[in-house]
Design a protein around this motif. Structure first.
Motif: not given
Length: 339
Positions: A329-337
């Motif tokens: 989940k953390a990797e998924a939301v980090a895509l927006f960075d």
């Protein structure tokens, strides 16, 4: 010819429900009209049309038997045409006051609604009015294992005698986790006759799911291949000796009862095995299916392929088996960075 078939169907239904074969009623049924004066109570209908239907699985009949026991005790005079959305809401409240879980309430209500819909198909009642009712499911709390925990179990396997009961239980559990997402009943019934070599010389598995009757055919990966004895491939010997071979020759209901009792015992042994591996989770054989599906998603396997291997629908996969890992989940939301 179609009219003759319609009349035969209408007459047979009257015979099944022990109703008098009234020609006027039969004519109305064939003409597309509904019967509104069925004398059957709900529990009588469930007994005649579901509990005594040997074509249904033992598990399905058990679910309806639980509902039947409630109805015959608390609603013995309830008629089919009295069951609607308002009644189901009151019935749910009553079940919850008895201390039943949301999952159990959902199951009983689903059975009742299905039975009444079946009565409608039999033209015993008019279209059921389900307005104002929504059958709510409980939240699943079943656990699953991480890749590190699976590695711990593989290490433990080398310390257990493979031909012992615990050795067979652990092999079967890992086989489901790593490759097949098989249910306990299918694992128990699996023989080396279900395994063969494909044209490339690799191992493959073919079997038919007991629950859904869906045929599954898939290649075995390296870990799964290491969990079986290649020298026995093609024989009638059980792969995981969780029950004697004679069980295959039993009646379907007898097999279902033996699978149920054996599953309960093997789940108790599985908890002991988890303790030995240092895994502090409440794990059952069904958790192997959740583990396979969850890890498969985290590794990027397509949902379509997971449904083909596990034999579930996409809806069931997303509702019950797709337990996403927190780091993913953390990797998924980090895509927006990166935007």
């Amino acid at each position: 010819q179609n009219k003759v078939s319609d009349y035969n169907t209408a007459i047979n239904k009257s015979i099944v429900i022990n109703d008098a074969v009234d020609l006027e009623s039969i004519h109305r049924i064939v003409a597309g009209e509904n019967l509104q004066n069925s004398k059957l109570t709900v529990y009588e209908y469930i007994k005649l049309r579901i509990l005594e239907d040997q074509r249904l699985s033992l598990g399905t009949r058990k679910y309806y038997k639980s509902l039947y026991n409630i109805l015959i005790t608390e609603y013995p005079k309830l008629k089919l045409n009295q069951v609607n959305g308002t009644f189901l809401s009151r019935f749910r409240d009553r079940l919850q006051k008895k201390g039943l879980s949301l999952w159990t309430c959902h199951s009983r209500l689903k059975c009742l609604k299905s039975a009444v819909n079946k009565a409608y198909e039999d033209r015993l009642i008019n279209t059921p009015d389900w307005r104002g009712f929504k059958n709510r499911k409980g939240t699943s709390t079943r656990q699953f294992l991480t890749t590190n925990e699976l590695t711990q179990l593989k290490s433990l396997l080398s310390e257990i005698k493979l031909d012992s009961l615990d050795g067979n239980i652990l092999r079967a559990f890992l086989f489901s986790c790593y490759c097949s997402a098989m249910r306990f009943g299918d694992l128990l019934m699996l023989t080396y006759g279900n395994v063969s070599y494909n044209n490339e010389g690799n191992l493959q598995l073919s079997y038919t799911m007991r629950k859904t009757k869906k045929h599954i055919h898939l290649p075995l990966n390296k870990v799964a291949s290491e969990l079986i004895d290649e020298d026995k491939i093609g024989s009638d010997e059980m792969i995981f000796k969780l029950a004697p071979y004679s069980i295959i020759m039993q009646d379907r209901d007898v097999i279902s009862r033996k699978i149920s009792s054996r599953n309960a015992y093997c789940n108790k042994r599985l908890k002991v095995i988890m303790d030995k591996a240092g895994i502090k989770k409440s794990i059952s054989f069904h958790c192997a299916r959740i583990t396979f599906c969850s890890i498969a998603i985290s590794l990027g396997m397509s949902r379509f392929m997971i449904t083909e291997i596990a034999g579930v629908t996409l809806k069931v996969l997303e509702e019950h088996y797709a337990k996403y890992f927190e780091d993913k989940k953390a990797e998924a939301v980090a895509l927006f960075d990166k935007i």
